[in-house]
Design a protein around this motif. Sequence first.
Motif, PDB file in Angstrom:
ATOM      1  N   ILE A 140       8.524   7.403   2.036  1.00  0.00           N
ATOM      2  CA  ILE A 140       7.329   6.542   1.960  1.00  0.00           C
ATOM      3  C   ILE A 140       7.736   5.232   1.278  1.00  0.00           C
ATOM      4  O   ILE A 140       7.378   4.139   1.724  1.00  0.00           O
ATOM      5  N   ASN A 141       8.530   5.352   0.209  1.00  0.00           N
ATOM      6  CA  ASN A 141       8.949   4.148  -0.517  1.00  0.00           C
ATOM      7  C   ASN A 141       9.938   3.302   0.289  1.00  0.00           C
ATOM      8  O   ASN A 141       9.818   2.078   0.329  1.00  0.00           O
ATOM      9  N   THR A 161       6.331  11.412   7.765  1.00  0.00           N
ATOM     10  CA  THR A 161       6.258  11.919   6.386  1.00  0.00           C
ATOM     11  C   THR A 161       5.492  13.248   6.265  1.00  0.00           C
ATOM     12  O   THR A 161       5.995  14.159   5.595  1.00  0.00           O
ATOM     13  N   GLY A 203       8.307   2.719   4.095  1.00  0.00           N
ATOM     14  CA  GLY A 203       6.995   2.090   3.930  1.00  0.00           C
ATOM     15  C   GLY A 203       7.039   0.833   3.084  1.00  0.00           C
ATOM     16  O   GLY A 203       6.829  -0.262   3.593  1.00  0.00           O
ATOM     17  N   TRP A 204       7.343   0.996   1.825  1.00  0.00           N
ATOM     18  CA  TRP A 204       7.328  -0.156   0.902  1.00  0.00           C
ATOM     19  C   TRP A 204       8.460  -1.134   1.219  1.00  0.00           C
ATOM     20  O   TRP A 204       8.207  -2.272   1.623  1.00  0.00           O
ATOM     21  N   SER A 206       0.841  -1.215   0.000  1.00  0.00           N
ATOM     22  CA  SER A 206       0.000   0.000   0.000  1.00  0.00           C
ATOM     23  C   SER A 206       0.869   1.255   0.000  1.00  0.00           C
ATOM     24  O   SER A 206       0.629   2.192  -0.781  1.00  0.00           O
ATOM     25  N   PHE A 207       1.887   1.283   0.876  1.00  0.00           N
ATOM     26  CA  PHE A 207       2.783   2.447   0.887  1.00  0.00           C
ATOM     27  C   PHE A 207       3.556   2.532  -0.435  1.00  0.00           C
ATOM     28  O   PHE A 207       3.870   3.622  -0.911  1.00  0.00           O
TER      29      PHE A 207
END
Length: 124
Positions: A39-40, A81, A43-44, A12-13
């Motif tokens: 975020i990437n 973020t 998060g990911w 999702s991220f």
Amino acid sequence: MLSQTFLKLGVSFGLIGMAMGVYMAASHDHTLAPVHAHINLIGWVGMFLAGLFYAQRPHAAAGRMAQAQLISAVLGLLILTPGLAGVLLGFSFGEPMAAIGSILTIVAMLIFAIVVFRTKASMI
Ligand code: HEM
Ligand code: HEM
């Protein structure tokens, strides 16, 4: 399952981070590139890696430490973020938010480090 939650959060991220990347590329406005980057990356990449680890180590995934990591990691990213975006756009709320988000993010990493060090391959 906790590993599934991490994996779903990761993708999702990833979608959010990449959508932001496409928008930045299309608009030629790269002001928020560090927000996109984190975020990437946190998060990911970070959450998906945690998900893969916990999928391989259900014993570790069942513990309280793993739950604490999940909560701290998600709250950390959701505070870090927008805080970073605030800093980049010159809002005064940015720095304290980024500071709180950073602390939560590194606490999540510290918990994960303890879990990884404590977990033996035989504990599957
Ligand atoms: C659809 C996919 C993506 C697009 C369209 C995209 C687009 C962009 C754009 C336009 C920038 C700004 C470049 C600059 O200002 O020089 C950027 C920076 C960056 N992106 Fe992406 N990105 C994508 C996916 C990713 C992914 C998956 C990651 C990491 C896992 C990532 C990591 C970064 C990082 C670390 C930077 C900052 C680079 C620097 O130091 O300037 N991006 N991206
Ligand atoms: C507590 C967690 C973290 C904090 C507080 C943090 C903070 C920062 C800050 C303040 C910058 C400079 C941004 C700027 O130049 O405006 C930065 C850049 C960067 N960080 Fe992080 N970071 C964290 C975690 C990570 C992680 C885990 C990764 C990679 C897996 C990472 C990759 C990067 C990259 C590639 C850049 C350059 C991006 C760019 O210039 O756009 N960071 N980080």
